[in-house]
Design a protein around this motif. Structure first.
Motif, short mmCIF file in Angstrom:
data_model
loop_
_atom_site.label_atom_id
_atom_site.label_comp_id
_atom_site.label_asym_id
_atom_site.label_seq_id
_atom_site.Cartn_x
_atom_site.Cartn_y
_atom_site.Cartn_z
N CYS A 88 12.26 -17.04 -3.67
CA CYS A 88 12.80 -18.22 -4.36
C CYS A 88 12.50 -17.73 -5.88
CB CYS A 88 12.41 -19.32 -4.11
SG CYS A 88 10.74 -19.92 -4.63
N LEU A 89 12.95 -18.65 -6.84
CA LEU A 89 12.76 -18.51 -8.52
C LEU A 89 11.34 -18.57 -8.85
CD1 LEU A 89 15.56 -21.11 -9.80
CD2 LEU A 89 15.70 -18.40 -9.46
N THR A 90 10.33 -18.90 -7.82
CA THR A 90 8.98 -18.85 -8.13
C THR A 90 8.40 -18.39 -6.74
OG1 THR A 90 8.76 -21.44 -7.32
CG2 THR A 90 8.75 -21.02 -9.89
N GLU A 91 8.52 -17.20 -6.60
CA GLU A 91 7.98 -16.51 -5.66
C GLU A 91 6.39 -16.59 -5.29
OE1 GLU A 91 7.06 -13.93 -8.82
OE2 GLU A 91 9.07 -14.84 -8.31
N ASP A 92 5.64 -16.60 -6.51
CA ASP A 92 4.28 -16.80 -6.54
C ASP A 92 3.84 -18.16 -5.72
OD1 ASP A 92 5.37 -18.11 -8.79
OD2 ASP A 92 3.90 -17.76 -9.95
N MET A 93 4.49 -19.13 -6.32
CA MET A 93 4.13 -20.61 -5.88
C MET A 93 4.62 -20.46 -4.10
SD MET A 93 5.44 -24.12 -6.93
CE MET A 93 5.06 -23.91 -8.59
N GLU A 94 5.78 -20.00 -3.84
CA GLU A 94 6.19 -19.96 -2.45
C GLU A 94 5.24 -19.24 -1.35
OE1 GLU A 94 10.11 -19.03 0.20
OE2 GLU A 94 9.96 -18.22 -1.87
N PHE A 95 4.83 -18.37 -1.83
CA PHE A 95 3.84 -17.32 -1.10
C PHE A 95 2.35 -17.97 -1.09
CE2 PHE A 95 0.88 -13.79 -0.43
CZ PHE A 95 1.41 -13.27 1.01
N THR A 96 1.89 -18.70 -2.15
CA THR A 96 0.72 -19.70 -2.26
C THR A 96 0.79 -20.51 -1.19
OG1 THR A 96 0.42 -19.14 -4.72
CG2 THR A 96 -0.80 -20.89 -3.60
N MET A 97 1.83 -21.20 -0.92
CA MET A 97 1.96 -22.43 -0.11
C MET A 97 1.92 -21.75 1.41
SD MET A 97 1.55 -24.60 -1.89
CE MET A 97 1.53 -24.61 -3.89
N LYS A 98 2.67 -20.49 1.63
CA LYS A 98 2.61 -20.01 2.89
C LYS A 98 1.50 -19.34 3.14
CE LYS A 98 5.33 -16.04 5.18
NZ LYS A 98 6.36 -15.30 4.90
N LEU A 99 0.57 -18.98 2.31
CA LEU A 99 -0.89 -18.63 2.62
C LEU A 99 -1.75 -19.85 3.04
CD1 LEU A 99 -1.71 -16.13 -0.33
CD2 LEU A 99 -1.36 -15.40 2.10
N SER A 100 -1.32 -20.88 2.35
CA SER A 100 -2.16 -22.16 2.86
C SER A 100 -1.85 -22.53 4.08
CB SER A 100 -1.83 -23.28 1.51
OG SER A 100 -2.72 -24.36 1.95
N LEU A 101 -0.63 -22.29 4.54
CA LEU A 101 -0.16 -22.74 5.94
C LEU A 101 -0.94 -22.06 6.83
CD1 LEU A 101 3.41 -23.93 5.46
CD2 LEU A 101 1.38 -25.47 5.87
N ASN A 102 -0.97 -20.72 6.48
CA ASN A 102 -1.72 -19.75 7.48
C ASN A 102 -3.35 -19.76 7.43
OD1 ASN A 102 0.37 -18.01 9.31
ND2 ASN A 102 1.19 -18.56 7.09
N ASP A 103 -3.86 -20.87 6.56
CA ASP A 103 -5.38 -20.82 6.39
C ASP A 103 -6.05 -19.57 5.39
OD1 ASP A 103 -5.83 -23.33 7.63
OD2 ASP A 103 -5.47 -22.31 9.68
N ILE A 104 -5.02 -19.13 4.69
CA ILE A 104 -5.70 -18.10 3.68
C ILE A 104 -5.60 -18.73 2.36
CG2 ILE A 104 -5.17 -15.60 2.95
CD1 ILE A 104 -3.69 -15.26 5.52
N LYS A 105 -6.97 -18.59 1.77
CA LYS A 105 -7.13 -19.27 0.28
C LYS A 105 -6.87 -18.23 -0.67
CE LYS A 105 -10.40 -22.72 2.02
NZ LYS A 105 -11.59 -23.26 2.12
N VAL A 106 -6.52 -18.65 -1.76
CA VAL A 106 -6.42 -17.60 -2.93
C VAL A 106 -7.54 -17.62 -3.69
CG1 VAL A 106 -5.07 -17.18 -4.90
CG2 VAL A 106 -3.78 -17.62 -3.11
N SER A 107 -8.26 -16.41 -3.99
CA SER A 107 -9.46 -16.54 -4.55
C SER A 107 -9.38 -16.40 -6.22
CB SER A 107 -10.59 -15.24 -3.93
OG SER A 107 -11.65 -15.70 -4.65
#
Length: 412
Positions: A226-245
């Motif tokens: 999408c237009l904000t791919e970084d935000m989209e992937f962050t939320m996808k990570l969170s749904l998969n229990d992976i935190k951004v350090s």
């Protein structure tokens, strides 16, 4: 009388939302000043990194980026630089090759944008004979601190699978717009990213200067186009229990827009993407948080409500300013928030971020001039947010031109 009752209700709602969201963000931000106990490392493994740069017509700035990457204080055989010349019509590919990058040229006029280009490149990396541990992503206008990979590697050695670096400014003094952007990024680094890292919550990816384990990408896929791919992937990570350090010492210098016209287009695009991602992920994150009793997805969902906070904060800020000067105006109505609290809020609006920048050693004499224009810049987020929400279903990508030719040696 009926009109006054409606006005009262609307005002109560705005003030309540402002208080709840504002209090939440403020309490979280305080933890940025409470140091996190880092895991002691007895042995540091030097991991292999695929360094990926997405570029569209960036011949003016790409050479300086590649120079900063080629001269990292990290073993040269432990990373390789890949540049995506994405639908380029200039000499980006040639300049990048001459500078020492491995160039892949992509032509796809249908699937345009950084998210699609990254997905295309990741697939090629998966199939390479050389096996990398992580992929690091940069934008073509960046300059990268010589210790970036070393500090990112430290965080991976501490067990973090996704790490965001510190986004600094390449050109803060070029215009009042670029300085306003710089103030915003400096304060976000401290009050948003550092605080969440200290608390063990997930940070947010910022589109550049981040590293992701290949195992994560292969497990959940990229899929962020999408237009904000970084935000989209962050939320996808969170749904998969992976935190951004967070790696506070892994510094990337980013080029900021110079004019309000450039800034307006870029921020409308950001807000279009934000509204799009919020519509697709917000309720999923809230449900996950409640069902699994986890705070990290809740915090991500709250972040997706940022457009609501911007509109509410902007409206109430103007109202509070006017009422502080003209107490008889009664714009902040009916006593939900006492006048004294509003006065403190107005003062904090002016003092909180400058105090943070002084602590972070980002304050100079220009700050005291540009901070007032930064307040204007901040208020422009209100109409930008409204326009972005209204256009959230329009996916048209456009290129932000980068022309600031400065070397990493000058920055350092």
């Amino acid at each position: 009388m009926e009109d006054i009752s409606v006005l009262m209700l609307i005002n109560y709602i705005f003030q309540f939302l402002f208080l709840m969201l504002g209090a939440y963000y403020f309490v979280i931000s305080v933890f940025s000043f409470i140091p996190k106990r880092e895991k002691k490392l007895d042995n540091i493994v030097e991991r292999d990194y695929a360094v990926v740069v997405a570029a569209h017509n960036e011949e003016k700035v790409i050479e300086n980026l590649i120079y900063s990457l080629k001269n990292q204080h990290y073993p040269k055989d432990k990373y390789e630089i890949f540049l995506i010349a994405d639908n380029c019509t200039d000499n980006t590919a040639e300049v990048a090759r001459n500078a020492g990058a491995t160039v892949f040229e992509r032509t796809d006029t249908e699937c345009r944008g950084k998210g699609f280009a990254l997905e295309w490149m990741f697939d090629k990396i998966y199939k390479m004979d050389r096996k990398f541990d992580s992929i690091v992503v940069f934008d073509a206008d960046n300059l990268v601190h010589f210790d970036f990979l070393k500090n990112i590697n430290l965080q991976h050695n501490r067990g973090h699978k996704v790490v965001q670096g510190y986004i600094d400014s390449k050109n803060p003094g070029d215009s009042w717009i670029s300085y306003s952007y710089s103030i915003a990024f400096w304060s976000v680094n401290k009050l948003f990213q550092q605080s969440r890292y200290n608390l063990g919550l997930g940070c947010q990816l910022c589109g550049t200067g981040f590293s992701v384990d290949l195992s994560v990408l292969k497990e959940i896929g990229w899929g962020a186009t999408c237009l904000t791919e970084d935000m989209e992937f962050t939320m996808k990570l969170s749904l998969n229990d992976i935190k951004v350090s967070w790696a506070n010492d892994a510094v990337v210098y980013d080029e900021k827009p110079l004019t309000m016209s450039q800034s307006w287009k870029q921020r409308v695009r950001w807000m279009q993407g934000h509204a799009d991602v919020a519509g697709r992920f917000c309720m999923k994150l809230f449900k996950k948080s409640v069902k699994e009793h986890k705070l990290a997805p809740f915090d991500c969902a709250i972040y997706l409500l940022q457009p609501l906070r911007i509109i509410t904060n902007g409206m109430l800020t103007v109202m509070a300013w006017i009422q502080a000067i003209f107490p008889e105006s009664n714009l902040v109505l009916y006593g939900l928030v006492p006048q004294a609290i509003w006065n403190v809020y107005v003062i904090m609006q002016f003092l909180w971020i400058p105090l943070v920048l002084v602590v972070e050693k980002k304050a100079d004499k220009k700050l005291f001039i540009h901070y007032f224009t930064y307040m204007i810049y901040s208020l422009t987020w209100v109409p930008i947010t409204i326009v972005g929400i209204a256009k959230k279903n329009k996916k048209e990508w456009f290129h932000t031109q980068h022309t600031r030719t400065i070397s990493i040696n000058e920055m350092e």
